[in-house]
Design a protein around this motif. Structure first.
Motif, PDB file in Angstrom:
ATOM      1  N   TYR A  81      21.320  38.361  35.142  1.00  0.00           N
ATOM      2  CA  TYR A  81      21.885  38.554  36.482  1.00  0.00           C
ATOM      3  C   TYR A  81      21.740  40.011  36.893  1.00  0.00           C
ATOM      4  O   TYR A  81      21.871  40.907  36.068  1.00  0.00           O
ATOM      5  CB  TYR A  81      23.393  38.227  36.486  1.00  0.00           C
ATOM      6  N   ARG A  82      21.486  40.213  38.165  1.00  0.00           N
ATOM      7  CA  ARG A  82      21.578  41.568  38.683  1.00  0.00           C
ATOM      8  C   ARG A  82      22.967  41.709  39.305  1.00  0.00           C
ATOM      9  O   ARG A  82      23.380  40.894  40.140  1.00  0.00           O
ATOM     10  CB  ARG A  82      20.483  41.813  39.723  1.00  0.00           C
ATOM     11  N   ILE A  83      23.679  42.723  38.881  1.00  0.00           N
ATOM     12  CA  ILE A  83      25.085  42.847  39.280  1.00  0.00           C
ATOM     13  C   ILE A  83      25.204  43.409  40.699  1.00  0.00           C
ATOM     14  O   ILE A  83      24.536  44.382  41.044  1.00  0.00           O
ATOM     15  CB  ILE A  83      25.842  43.732  38.253  1.00  0.00           C
ATOM     16  N   ARG A  84      26.068  42.763  41.493  1.00  0.00           N
ATOM     17  CA  ARG A  84      26.345  43.254  42.855  1.00  0.00           C
ATOM     18  C   ARG A  84      27.644  44.055  42.877  1.00  0.00           C
ATOM     19  O   ARG A  84      27.796  45.013  43.598  1.00  0.00           O
ATOM     20  CB  ARG A  84      26.487  42.058  43.809  1.00  0.00           C
ATOM     21  N   ASP A  85      28.587  43.624  42.034  1.00  0.00           N
ATOM     22  CA  ASP A  85      29.890  44.288  42.029  1.00  0.00           C
ATOM     23  C   ASP A  85      30.616  43.944  40.727  1.00  0.00           C
ATOM     24  O   ASP A  85      30.264  42.952  40.065  1.00  0.00           O
ATOM     25  CB  ASP A  85      30.710  43.812  43.229  1.00  0.00           C
ATOM     26  N   LEU A  86      31.584  44.758  40.384  1.00  0.00           N
ATOM     27  CA  LEU A  86      32.374  44.479  39.172  1.00  0.00           C
ATOM     28  C   LEU A  86      33.843  44.730  39.470  1.00  0.00           C
ATOM     29  O   LEU A  86      34.172  45.634  40.242  1.00  0.00           O
ATOM     30  CB  LEU A  86      32.018  45.409  38.016  1.00  0.00           C
ATOM     31  N   VAL A  87      34.694  43.976  38.815  1.00  0.00           N
ATOM     32  CA  VAL A  87      36.136  44.211  38.972  1.00  0.00           C
ATOM     33  C   VAL A  87      36.833  43.952  37.640  1.00  0.00           C
ATOM     34  O   VAL A  87      36.553  42.967  36.964  1.00  0.00           O
ATOM     35  CB  VAL A  87      36.726  43.394  40.158  1.00  0.00           C
ATOM     36  N   GLU A  88      37.706  44.900  37.278  1.00  0.00           N
ATOM     37  CA  GLU A  88      38.409  44.781  35.997  1.00  0.00           C
ATOM     38  C   GLU A  88      39.678  43.951  36.178  1.00  0.00           C
ATOM     39  O   GLU A  88      40.500  44.239  37.045  1.00  0.00           O
ATOM     40  CB  GLU A  88      38.737  46.192  35.468  1.00  0.00           C
ATOM     41  N   LYS A  89      39.824  42.934  35.362  1.00  0.00           N
ATOM     42  CA  LYS A  89      41.030  42.090  35.320  1.00  0.00           C
ATOM     43  C   LYS A  89      41.491  41.619  36.706  1.00  0.00           C
ATOM     44  O   LYS A  89      42.613  41.904  37.137  1.00  0.00           O
ATOM     45  CB  LYS A  89      42.159  42.825  34.586  1.00  0.00           C
ATOM     46  N   PRO A  90      40.617  40.883  37.411  1.00  0.00           N
ATOM     47  CA  PRO A  90      41.015  40.399  38.739  1.00  0.00           C
ATOM     48  C   PRO A  90      42.006  39.240  38.627  1.00  0.00           C
ATOM     49  O   PRO A  90      42.036  38.547  37.611  1.00  0.00           O
ATOM     50  CB  PRO A  90      39.692  39.886  39.312  1.00  0.00           C
ATOM     51  N   LYS A  91      42.785  39.031  39.677  1.00  0.00           N
ATOM     52  CA  LYS A  91      43.608  37.818  39.744  1.00  0.00           C
ATOM     53  C   LYS A  91      42.643  36.651  39.848  1.00  0.00           C
ATOM     54  O   LYS A  91      41.585  36.785  40.499  1.00  0.00           O
ATOM     55  CB  LYS A  91      44.457  37.831  41.014  1.00  0.00           C
ATOM     56  N   ALA A  92      43.010  35.515  39.273  1.00  0.00           N
ATOM     57  CA  ALA A  92      42.121  34.346  39.315  1.00  0.00           C
ATOM     58  C   ALA A  92      41.686  34.040  40.745  1.00  0.00           C
ATOM     59  O   ALA A  92      40.519  33.746  41.008  1.00  0.00           O
ATOM     60  CB  ALA A  92      42.810  33.146  38.688  1.00  0.00           C
ATOM     61  N   SER A  93      42.613  34.188  41.674  1.00  0.00           N
ATOM     62  CA  SER A  93      42.314  33.833  43.073  1.00  0.00           C
ATOM     63  C   SER A  93      41.356  34.834  43.732  1.00  0.00           C
ATOM     64  O   SER A  93      40.756  34.532  44.750  1.00  0.00           O
ATOM     65  CB  SER A  93      43.621  33.771  43.866  1.00  0.00           C
TER      66      SER A  93
END
Ligand code: G1P
Length: 295
Positions: free
Chosen positions: A190-202
């Motif tokens: 995959y080419r990454i578009r964005d990352l987020v650490e420990k997001p809420k499931a929603s």
């Protein structure tokens, strides 16, 4: 320019191991044994089998057992030698002969990103692997090797990812990414578009979770320097990767193999049972024992 070879692997090992208290009150979690080998040795062996030649451990207070484990134990070797315990002696020597390890300290628990930053001087200006030893990965081709193949192809940082149930994603770093065809397969890279650490499931952009294996380039250090404390009030590697994404592409790879979260009590138990069953010296009788349990 040819892609620089990855020789070094950083092992952040300064965490307090709170998920495993009270066992980790006076003992590093990295030294908890899976069957008869400390968790961290699985990671070190994976790195060596992947072609890594230098290991850098980022430790902290109370972690000296790790250094002792990978060092020569003169007294123990002497004792085993005089008692003619050849096999045990070989086993003990094998550990200290594995590889040279450099140690540096993270003086305060300020997060994974900060731990990696502590290795900056020892890494120097070259690309490097990062291994979170809690994630024990059983794979035919070592996971780091799999990532290195992708790194060598794309000349870019690569993270290991796996699909997790949506309700579990909040325990991980999560990526938003588009699949890239590679080697005839369309849903591994995959080419990454964005990352987020420990997001809420929603709020999670996908169910692709970052697992503790990374191939990083040295410009990550400047990115770590730039980011503020994020999830849990800590300097997060995920946030630094998000920052780095502004200036270069980053890839993710859905590795082949089975990952165990050995830093968690249930994950540790699962790994212990499965690793014990696969051992040729223990597997048979252990399986018999399990079969006899009234479950
Ligand atoms: C760390 C990373 C996280 C990753 C996880 C994998 O989190 O910050 O992005 O998904 O390792 O095990 P930790 O488990 O240390 O909270």
């Amino acid at each position: 320019m040819p892609t620089a070879k990855v020789r070094k692997a950083v092992f952040p090992a300064a965490g307090l191991g709170t998920r495993f208290l009270p066992a980790t009150k006076a003992q590093p979690k990295e030294m908890l044994p899976l069957v008869d080998k400390p968790i961290i040795q699985y990671g070190v062996e994976e790195a060596i089998q992947s072609g890594i030649t230098n290991i850098i451990m980022v430790t902290g207070r109370g972690k000296s057992a790790i250094e002792d484990h990978f060092d020569v134990s003169f007294e123990l070797e002497h004792l085993l030698e005089t008692r003619k315990k050849k096999e045990l002696l070989a086993l003990v020597r094998q550990v200290s002969d594995l590889i040279n390890i450099a140690y540096t300290r993270q003086k305060e628990a300020r997060g994974l990103g900060h731990a990696v930053l502590c290795a900056r001087e020892l890494v120097g200006g070259e690309p490097f692997a990062t291994v979170l030893a809690d994630d024990v990965i059983d794979a035919e081709t070592p996971c780091i090797r799999q990532l290195l193949d992708i790194y060598e192809f794309f000349s870019a940082p690569v993270l290991a990812v796996m699909e997790v149930p949506p309700e579990s994603i909040s325990a991980y770093g999560c990526i938003d990414a588009e699949p890239v065809s590679h080697n005839g397969s369309k849903n591994k890279v995959y080419r990454i578009r964005d990352l987020v650490e420990k997001p809420k499931a929603s709020e999670a952009p996908s169910n692709l979770a970052i697992i503790g294996r990374y191939i990083l380039t040295p410009d990550i250090f400047d990115s770590i320097d730039k980011v503020e404390a994020g999830a849990g009030g800590e300097i997060q590697l995920t946030d630094a990767l998000k920052y780095q994404l502004r200036s270069r592409p980053i890839y993710a790879f859905k590795f082949d193999g089975k990952r165990y979260d050995a830093g968690d009590k249930l994950g540790f138990l699962k790994a212990t049972v499965e690793f014990a069953m696969r051992r040729h010296d223990l597997g048979g009788p252990f399986r018999e024992y399990l079969k006899g349990l009234k479950l």
